[in-house]
Write a protein that holds these residues in place. Structure first.
Motif, PDB file in Angstrom:
ATOM      1  N   PHE A 338       0.737  -1.203  -0.068  1.00 42.67           N
ATOM      2  CA  PHE A 338      -0.134   0.236   0.050  1.00 42.67           C
ATOM      3  C   PHE A 338       1.170   1.133  -0.189  1.00 42.67           C
ATOM      4  O   PHE A 338       0.366   1.738  -0.259  1.00 42.67           O
ATOM      5  N   SER A 401      -0.969   5.483   3.881  1.00 40.13           N
ATOM      6  CA  SER A 401      -0.532   4.242   4.181  1.00 40.13           C
ATOM      7  C   SER A 401       0.702   3.628   4.951  1.00 40.13           C
ATOM      8  O   SER A 401       0.740   2.815   5.681  1.00 40.13           O
ATOM      9  N   GLU A 476      -7.681   2.466   0.607  1.00 39.63           N
ATOM     10  CA  GLU A 476      -8.322   1.462   2.231  1.00 39.63           C
ATOM     11  C   GLU A 476      -7.898   1.991   3.586  1.00 39.63           C
ATOM     12  O   GLU A 476      -6.944   2.822   3.587  1.00 39.63           O
TER      13      GLU A 476
END
Length: 622
Positions: A338, A401, A476
């Motif tokens: 990520f 991240s 995410e």
């Protein structure tokens, strides 16, 4: 869902490879038109990579295609491609950054007489990097791994008329060979111990995913550490980090393409690609986490004291790659990849924005800059977005991240979490220093007062990368996200809000302190440096690592070379010369004896008879 576009994945590296072949064959006649050949090839690769990624997001199955290459004994080596979510993600990263760098370079390199050669090298690099990503076995990956290294050597030393560029290219090539040797030995060990000598990633996953499989724990740890050694060299991790900052001698677009977003990330990708081997060895996992954490904070402290705009970003890259390794080492492939995904965009943005600055003021020393924000607004705003994303300020991409890595570290090793948090503070501090010294205040040099914004062909990629630096992290988050589950098949785990709060506080504190020192002047930076001159000197000299290597390795090998040269000259060549001199002396003696004079021959015969008689008589008397 059936795979449609994945069957044509081989075209993703083939298009830039074709551009390289075309530019190599007809580059002189194409001139600036050759740049468009490379740009269109990279655009084609990007379009196909996005189509494949869309197919993967829609739930398409993994796609593999291979054919036998070499067969000897019971072993068969194959060549093929492997399209998975991981490889699809890397294809998108490489092609997006590659295309934008190609477009940007049209403005940056326009006046260079070797522009076509530059684009040929870049196309070969893209083909090699994409081949590395798609390789379905470790041997094929290693071949492209070395091709990427060759392209790095060519591009770092592109301006070969500069001694610094030549030295940097050689240094990068030699230092990374150390890591590559480790990777080669790992490949050979896997070939030896794997059932059927299989090197494809599917077989490797089956063997090492079976609780160690048929390979002992000791050999597994050795293989994992040797693979990691290859990653350490390519991704600039301590102690093989010394080549990457010097690689800034290459053109700035190359710094963005190779040494920020793609090539250096190959080491992180390698660890993720072979992660099943590392999972089978707790010792290897601990090593990856420890080296990553140390590299992250080590490089961040060095970045605080550098005055070359590109070297600050180079040490920042080393530090962020350490972050990625830390995420992988604590067991989170999602967190590590990520951060690789988001970092590619904002670090490429920072390097290209730095290139825009250099293009305008023709210097890389930030002490000679200042006040550029009012005359280069697009560059300043986009650089600011990249700096905030790198510093981990919400809601930009780097925040999400970096939070994922810190959350994973907090859950598994609180000490590594502390190191990561301190690194986040240092990152924000050196990026605020860089921004304020370049874009705020007044020009330090009168010649920079007339600096102007770069052309649209250079600023447009900055805007695109700035947008990606803002939105890429939302794939995410703790509340919503599909990235982790899509990448690994398992939902990403978020360890509460503590990591998020600490990361945000560390970043904001670093920015605030940087503002007090380099913008408002509340804290006198000269007085601060005067209180700790020893520390400043150590940071400026990068902990004297280069000097240590020069003393221990370079000078020692040079002395060994002198000794070997002396042995070669005096002993080996001396023996050869002795044989030659002896043959010449015997020849000269024979020429004197074979003079053709009868009197001489008679005299020699008489002397010979006398000597023979004396010898016989002496023997009888004895």
């Amino acid at each position: 869902m059936a795979t449609v576009f994945a069957a044509y994945a081989w075209l993703v590296p083939a298009l830039p490879l074709a551009a390289f072949a075309l530019l190599t064959a007809f580059g002189r006649s194409l001139r600036t038109t050759g740049a468009w050949v490379a740009i269109l090839a990279s655009l084609g690769s990007l379009a196909l990579a996005l189509l494949i990624a869309g197919e993967r997001l829609a739930g398409a199955e993994d796609y593999s295609q291979s054919f036998n290459w070499l067969a000897f004994g019971t072993a068969t080596l194959s060549v093929g491609i492997d399209v998975t979510n991981l490889t699809s993600l890397m294809m998108v990263v490489v092609t997006v950054v590659g295309f934008l760098v190609n477009v940007y370079s049209y403005g940056y390199m326009r006046d260079d007489e070797r522009m076509t050669v530059f684009y040929a090298y870049v196309s070969l690099f893209l083909a090699s990097m994409l081949g590395l990503v798609l390789a379905d076995n470790l041997l094929m990956l290693y071949i492209f791994w070395e091709l990427v290294g060759v392209c790095s050597f060519l591009l770092i030393g592109f301006w070969y008329h500069k001694p610094e560029a030549r030295d940097a290219a050689k240094k990068a090539f030699i230092v990374t060979r150390v890591g590559d040797l480790g990777l080669l030995i790992a490949v050979l060990l896997l070939f030896w111990y794997m059932p059927g000598h299989a090197l494809d990633f599917t077989s490797i996953g089956n063997v090492f995913g079976n609780d160690g499989g048929a390979i002992s724990a000791g050999i597994t740890t050795l293989i994992a550490l040797l693979i990691f050694l290859g990653a350490v060299g390519k991704s600039g991790q301590f102690p093989l980090h010394v080549w990457l900052p010097d690689a800034m001698e290459g053109p700035t677009p190359i710094s963005a393409l190779i040494h920020a977003a793609t090539m250096v990330a190959a080491g992180v990708f390698l660890v993720a690609r072979t992660f099943v081997i590392f999972e089978a060895s707790p010792a290897a996992m601990a090593t990856v986490a420890a080296i990553g954490a140390f590299t992250a904070i080590f490089a961040a402290t060095i970045a605080l004291a550098q005055n070359d705009i590109k070297r600050v970003l180079a040490y920042s890259t080393v530090s962020q790659l350490g972050y990625m390794m830390l995420g992988l080492g604590v067991g989170s492939v999602v967190a590590g990849m990520f951060h690789l995904f988001t970092h590619a965009f904002f670090k490429a943005l920072l390097f290209l924005a730095a290139g825009s600055v250099i293009h305008a003021v023709h210097t890389q020393d930030i002490r000679e800059m200042g006040g550029l924000g009012s005359r280069m607004k697009t560059t300043a705003w986009t650089f600011g977005i990249g700096a905030l994303a790198l510093a981990g300020i919400p809601p930009l991409a780097g925040f999400w991240s970096k939070d994922a890595i810190l959350a994973a570290a907090l859950e598994r090793n609180p000490l590594l979490f502390v190191v990561g948090a301190v690194t986040a503070f240092l990152t924000a501090l050196y990026m605020s220093r860089l921004f304020y010294m370049v874009f705020a205040g007044k020009p330090k040099d009168d010649s920079h007062a007339h600096a102007h914004e770069s052309p649209a062909v250079m600023t447009a990629p900055l805007v695109v990368l700035a947008a990606l630096s803002v939105i890429a992290g939302f794939v995410e988050t703790p509340w919503y996200g599909w990235f982790g589950e899509w990448l690994t098949g398992e939902a990403a785990h978020h360890a509460g809000y503590l990591a998020m709060i600490v990361a945000t506080a560390a970043g904001l504190l670093g920015l605030y302190l940087g503002w007090l020192i380099w913008q408002k002047g509340t804290i006198d930076r000269k007085a601060l440096a005067a209180r700790m001159p020893g520390l400043v000197r150590v940071l400026e000299r990068k902990y004297y690592i280069d000097e240590f290597y020069d003393l221990v390795f370079v000078r020692s090998l040079r002395r060994l070379g002198y000794v070997l040269r002396a042995i070669d000259g005096l002993v080996v060549d001396g023996a050869v010369r002795l044989v030659a001199v002896t043959a010449q002396a015997v020849g000269r003696l024979n020429t004197r004896m074979q003079s053709g004079q009868l009197q001489g021959y008679l005299l020699a015969a008489v002397f010979s008879v006398v000597i023979l008689v004396l010898a016989v008589a002496g023997r009888r008397l004895w």
